[in-house]
Design an enzyme around this catalytic site. Sequence first.
Site, short mmCIF file in Angstrom:
data_model
loop_
_atom_site.label_atom_id
_atom_site.label_comp_id
_atom_site.label_asym_id
_atom_site.label_seq_id
_atom_site.Cartn_x
_atom_site.Cartn_y
_atom_site.Cartn_z
N HIS A 1 1.91 4.66 -2.88
CA HIS A 1 2.05 6.10 -2.65
C HIS A 1 3.47 6.56 -3.01
O HIS A 1 3.67 7.56 -3.70
CB HIS A 1 1.79 6.44 -1.18
N HIS B 1 0.84 -1.21 0.00
CA HIS B 1 0.00 0.00 0.00
C HIS B 1 0.87 1.26 0.00
O HIS B 1 0.69 2.15 -0.84
CB HIS B 1 -0.91 -0.01 1.22
N GLU B 2 1.81 1.31 0.93
CA GLU B 2 2.66 2.49 1.03
C GLU B 2 3.59 2.62 -0.17
O GLU B 2 3.93 3.72 -0.59
CB GLU B 2 3.46 2.46 2.34
#
Length: 426
Positions: free
Chosen positions: A25, A21-22
């Site tokens: 980003h 997920h990170e």
Amino acid sequence: MHMIQIVFLTVMVFFVIVTIHEWGHFYFAKRAGILVREFAIGFGPKLFSIKRGETRYTLRLVPAGGFVRMAGEDPELVEIQPGQTIAVRLVDNRVTRLFLDRLDERSNVVRGEVESIDIEKALKLVLVSDGVVETYDIEPKALMVSKNKETQIAPIDRQFGSKTVGQRALAIVAGPVMNFVLAFALFAAYYQMAGVPMDHPDRLLIGNISEGMPASKTDLHVGDVIDSINGVKIGTDYEKMIGLISKSPNVPITFNVLRDGKPISFKITPRPDPTTGEGKVGISAAYPTRPVGFGETFTLAGKAMKAMTISIFDGFKKLIMGQFKLDDLGGPVRTAQVTSQIAEQGITELTSWAALLSLYLGIFNLLPIPALDGSRLIFLGLEAVRGRPIDPNRESMVHFIGFAMLMLLMLAVTYNDILRLVRGEH
């Protein structure tokens, strides 16, 4: 499966889901030219930290998520005021380091009083040193040093807010999207490992044996063919098996299986269910499976994604309608507990569970709740419609309040999780 393996697999599930997920980003922020200061897994105090390039990678104490800290999102630098005495280190007459304290201890520096400084746009420093006014260019990657901490400056074109709405939206939405990609890949891997039930099964197998239940105290194996119970042939009738076991609480039954074609008989005493009083031995049945083709794998993974997405939104609907109580909710502790229980069932079932968790994290982060990615996307949408951004201070306040509320909810459900563990509930 050994406890160390179970703990390792449980930790790895959370680590992979949060990291992917990170990373979404992080990757698209870097592609947009945004300075990423920190890539963190977890919250709270740092357990491990290493810097590579412009970014510091950290592992933090509380394993309840993670974050990517981009330049311009938060107050991050000590502001240098005109009249302040600083020291600078020069390379080819360009400022590469700005020292704000312990000036007497700095070597190979020029010390002076700041007349003016711009570290965002012009990248210029006017310094009065020994009565002489000097103007220096500031390196775009110059470091500001204060209290033994080095922080890279962020020119305006490296800050999050300077990028287009599209670039910022992509950097935000990429986190949940990566969770969806991971979920799809894990569902596909699950079907490759588990296969699918045969169209016309001719037998019933032991699919799972629950730890601590009567069946786990025998030599029954997952994959054994269930032949008969108390002399009654089972065939493929799952309901018949359940009925025969249910009618025998605390009464020994003869459980016959076939293993490699050879009959084996076991004596098992079903345990009464605390709620219904029906007998339970702690097994679940499964039908024989067949391998899944390459194209079919993608179809099945897509169908699983759709079915689980509908199920997740049904859960949100029940929560909003008040059909769930706070005690029904689980936090990180409960999720870790369930994950460890599924890890005991083997890597195949754990893969399916990890896919569900990744899908849930992606969907949850897109909800329009302050501090989550969904809320940030709404603010960007408003900016696109209005043609100008919302007041950053107001937006920050909304996200701060939302984050505080989420942390309070997290504390509440974690408290409930701990109480369940103390009371021995599941």
